[in-house]
Scaffold this motif. Structure first.
Motif, PDB file in Angstrom:
ATOM      1  N   MET A  94       1.348  -1.079   0.074  1.00 58.21           N
ATOM      2  CA  MET A  94      -0.089   0.544   0.266  1.00 58.21           C
ATOM      3  C   MET A  94       0.794   1.345  -0.023  1.00 58.21           C
ATOM      4  SD  MET A  94      -3.139  -1.568   3.061  1.00 58.21           S
ATOM      5  CE  MET A  94      -3.837   0.398   3.008  1.00 58.21           C
ATOM      6  N   MET A  95       1.581   1.363   0.820  1.00 56.37           N
ATOM      7  CA  MET A  95       2.814   2.356   0.866  1.00 56.37           C
ATOM      8  C   MET A  95       3.843   3.057  -0.249  1.00 56.37           C
ATOM      9  SD  MET A  95       2.376   4.234   3.383  1.00 56.37           S
ATOM     10  CE  MET A  95       3.684   5.253   3.257  1.00 56.37           C
ATOM     11  N   ALA A  96       4.462   2.120  -0.978  1.00 59.67           N
ATOM     12  CA  ALA A  96       4.678   1.690  -2.256  1.00 59.67           C
ATOM     13  C   ALA A  96       4.503   2.847  -3.171  1.00 59.67           C
ATOM     14  CB  ALA A  96       5.366   0.700  -2.909  1.00 59.67           C
ATOM     15  N   PRO A  97       3.029   2.932  -3.383  1.00 62.91           N
ATOM     16  CA  PRO A  97       2.900   3.944  -4.202  1.00 62.91           C
ATOM     17  C   PRO A  97       2.962   5.034  -3.935  1.00 62.91           C
ATOM     18  CG  PRO A  97       1.019   2.684  -3.993  1.00 62.91           C
ATOM     19  CD  PRO A  97       1.815   1.742  -3.091  1.00 62.91           C
ATOM     20  N   ALA A 127       0.108  11.604  -1.908  1.00 68.06           N
ATOM     21  CA  ALA A 127       1.543  11.708  -1.369  1.00 68.06           C
ATOM     22  C   ALA A 127       1.382  12.258   0.197  1.00 68.06           C
ATOM     23  CB  ALA A 127       1.876  13.586  -1.304  1.00 68.06           C
ATOM     24  N   PRO A 128       0.070  12.916   1.104  1.00 67.58           N
ATOM     25  CA  PRO A 128      -0.181  12.841   2.055  1.00 67.58           C
ATOM     26  C   PRO A 128      -0.652  11.506   2.811  1.00 67.58           C
ATOM     27  CG  PRO A 128      -1.082  14.579   0.896  1.00 67.58           C
ATOM     28  CD  PRO A 128      -0.926  13.897  -0.185  1.00 67.58           C
ATOM     29  N   ILE A 129      -1.046  10.534   2.030  1.00 65.82           N
ATOM     30  CA  ILE A 129      -1.260   9.318   3.356  1.00 65.82           C
ATOM     31  C   ILE A 129      -0.571   8.362   3.414  1.00 65.82           C
ATOM     32  CG2 ILE A 129      -2.590   7.200   2.749  1.00 65.82           C
ATOM     33  CD1 ILE A 129      -4.269   8.706   0.261  1.00 65.82           C
ATOM     34  N   TYR A 130      -0.584   8.530   4.696  1.00 64.54           N
ATOM     35  CA  TYR A 130       0.235   7.365   5.503  1.00 64.54           C
ATOM     36  C   TYR A 130      -0.411   6.160   6.079  1.00 64.54           C
ATOM     37  CZ  TYR A 130       4.008   6.108   8.596  1.00 64.54           C
ATOM     38  OH  TYR A 130       5.229   6.485   8.960  1.00 64.54           O
ATOM     39  N   HIS A 131       0.617   5.217   6.085  1.00 63.82           N
ATOM     40  CA  HIS A 131       0.042   3.933   6.522  1.00 63.82           C
ATOM     41  C   HIS A 131       0.903   3.189   7.627  1.00 63.82           C
ATOM     42  CE1 HIS A 131      -3.966   3.538   4.917  1.00 63.82           C
ATOM     43  NE2 HIS A 131      -3.088   3.815   3.458  1.00 63.82           N
ATOM     44  N   ASP A 132       1.325   2.767   8.853  1.00 62.51           N
ATOM     45  CA  ASP A 132       2.147   2.033   9.116  1.00 62.51           C
ATOM     46  C   ASP A 132       1.843   1.226   9.372  1.00 62.51           C
ATOM     47  OD1 ASP A 132       0.518   2.507  11.915  1.00 62.51           O
ATOM     48  OD2 ASP A 132       1.685   3.828  12.918  1.00 62.51           O
ATOM     49  N   VAL A 133       3.131   0.239  10.348  1.00 62.60           N
ATOM     50  CA  VAL A 133       2.586  -1.705  10.405  1.00 62.60           C
ATOM     51  C   VAL A 133       3.277  -1.156  12.147  1.00 62.60           C
ATOM     52  CG1 VAL A 133       4.608  -1.883   9.063  1.00 62.60           C
ATOM     53  CG2 VAL A 133       3.175  -3.707  10.336  1.00 62.60           C
ATOM     54  N   SER A 134       3.624  -1.986  12.780  1.00 58.79           N
ATOM     55  CA  SER A 134       3.366  -2.648  14.157  1.00 58.79           C
ATOM     56  C   SER A 134       3.425  -4.276  14.348  1.00 58.79           C
ATOM     57  CB  SER A 134       2.430  -2.056  14.658  1.00 58.79           C
ATOM     58  OG  SER A 134       2.987  -0.148  15.048  1.00 58.79           O
ATOM     59  N   PRO A 135       4.814  -4.276  14.317  1.00 61.43           N
ATOM     60  CA  PRO A 135       4.596  -6.048  14.622  1.00 61.43           C
ATOM     61  C   PRO A 135       4.587  -6.761  15.870  1.00 61.43           C
ATOM     62  CG  PRO A 135       6.687  -4.535  15.593  1.00 61.43           C
ATOM     63  CD  PRO A 135       5.567  -3.988  14.831  1.00 61.43           C
ATOM     64  N   ARG A 179       6.510   8.212  11.740  1.00 66.86           N
ATOM     65  CA  ARG A 179       5.198   9.006  11.500  1.00 66.86           C
ATOM     66  C   ARG A 179       4.927  10.413  11.794  1.00 66.86           C
ATOM     67  NH1 ARG A 179       2.990   6.365  15.159  1.00 66.86           N
ATOM     68  NH2 ARG A 179       3.312   4.468  14.589  1.00 66.86           N
ATOM     69  N   ALA A 180       5.714  11.168  12.627  1.00 71.40           N
ATOM     70  CA  ALA A 180       5.404  12.140  13.445  1.00 71.40           C
ATOM     71  C   ALA A 180       5.748  13.422  12.957  1.00 71.40           C
ATOM     72  CB  ALA A 180       6.276  12.924  14.654  1.00 71.40           C
ATOM     73  N   LEU A 181       7.155  13.135  12.016  1.00 67.38           N
ATOM     74  CA  LEU A 181       7.062  13.616  10.614  1.00 67.38           C
ATOM     75  C   LEU A 181       6.748  14.056  10.037  1.00 67.38           C
ATOM     76  CD1 LEU A 181      10.017  15.471   9.548  1.00 67.38           C
ATOM     77  CD2 LEU A 181      11.059  13.176   8.892  1.00 67.38           C
ATOM     78  N   HIS A 182       6.327  12.813   9.181  1.00 67.51           N
ATOM     79  CA  HIS A 182       5.046  12.877   8.248  1.00 67.51           C
ATOM     80  C   HIS A 182       3.937  13.590   8.580  1.00 67.51           C
ATOM     81  CE1 HIS A 182       1.914  11.179   5.355  1.00 67.51           C
ATOM     82  NE2 HIS A 182       2.456  11.462   4.750  1.00 67.51           N
ATOM     83  N   ILE A 183       3.696  13.934   9.605  1.00 67.64           N
ATOM     84  CA  ILE A 183       2.318  14.599  10.043  1.00 67.64           C
ATOM     85  C   ILE A 183       2.553  15.896   9.493  1.00 67.64           C
ATOM     86  CG2 ILE A 183       0.559  14.902  12.191  1.00 67.64           C
ATOM     87  CD1 ILE A 183       0.267  11.815  12.993  1.00 67.64           C
TER      88      ILE A 183
END
Length: 255
Positions: A94-97, A127-135, A179-183
């Motif tokens: 999802m994050m690649a594009p 560009a503004p969309i962000y998804h993160d993943v947690s183990p 994430r904080a930097l992106h926000i």
């Protein structure tokens, strides 16, 4: 009152049981009284052997329970790792594009000719969309927190689990910083670029016009009001937009 001639005789008294004493202590005491040291020694040997066997059975049961717990932990660890891998693959796809969108828009700032309008609009919306993943770390954390990590007999596997947990925690801390930097960059971008215009370009004025204005956050302009077209050439030449896209690209690239 019992008459003298009615006193119980030795033969009429209840006979003592001729059988062996019921308890080991009684038998040992009897052997000591009779000075039958072989019998005393034999009884003590039986006691010692019985206690040793009891301890051994208890140790075997405890060892078996530990091995079952070890296998349960290892199975759950495998499930956690598989779930983490699935999450990483899904979010990564999802994050690649989205990462490329921010990078392409940052690169466009230096092109001799601005990119096609459709491409810029696509990059701006993604560009503004962000998804993160947690183990998934529940099992590994439980192993370490409870001390059950000692149930893992393989030294190298035990070390690998603790090392994995430390690396995962470090990655989580790094992801939170990214994430904080992106926000921050996304917020700056939203304040700098009219989002209503971007959404109208992405959705189309007709699509936005039929939305419920009170419930849909994407309807940021009143219906029927014509919105100006987004100047994509000016947007890619804007140095502030370039800086924002560069920060977004960095934050996404290191997540």
């Amino acid at each position: 009152m019992v008459q003298p001639d009615q006193l119980p005789t030795e033969a009429s008294r209840p006979a003592r049981s001729s059988g062996r004493s019921n308890t080991i202590l009684e038998r040992v005491a009897q052997g000591i009284r009779e000075q039958n040291w072989f019998a005393v020694g034999l009884e003590l040997v039986i006691v010692v052997v019985g206690v040793a066997i009891g301890f051994q059975v208890s140790a075997w049961s405890e060892e078996r329970a530990d091995r079952e717990r070890e296998q349960n932990y290892l199975r759950q660890l495998a499930l956690d790792l598989a779930e983490t891998e699935l999450r990483a693959d899904t979010i990564g796809a999802m994050m690649a594009p989205l990462t490329r969108a921010a990078r392409r828009l940052a690169q466009a700032h230096f092109l001799p000719e601005p990119p096609p309008r459709d491409s810029v609009l696509k990059w701006v919306s993604e560009a503004p969309i962000y998804h993160d993943v947690s183990p998934v770390l529940g099992t590994a954390e439980a192993l370490v927190a409870t001390g059950d990590i000692g149930l893992i007999r393989d030294d190298s596997l035990r070390s690998a689990i603790t090392a994995y947990l430390e690396v995962a925690r470090e990655n989580i801390r790094g992801a939170e910083e990214n994430r904080a930097l992106h926000i921050q960059s996304a917020n700056d971008f939203v304040r700098h670029v009219p989002m209503a215009v971007i959404l109208a370009e992405a959705e189309g004025p007709e699509a936005l016009a039929v939305r419920d204005r009170e419930d849909d956050w994407m309807a940021l302009a009143p219906p029927g009001v014509p919105l100006p077209a987004l100047d994509t050439d000016a947007l890619v030449r804007d140095p502030e937009v370039h800086s924002m896209m560069a920060m977004m690209s960095i934050a996404k690239g290191y997540s």
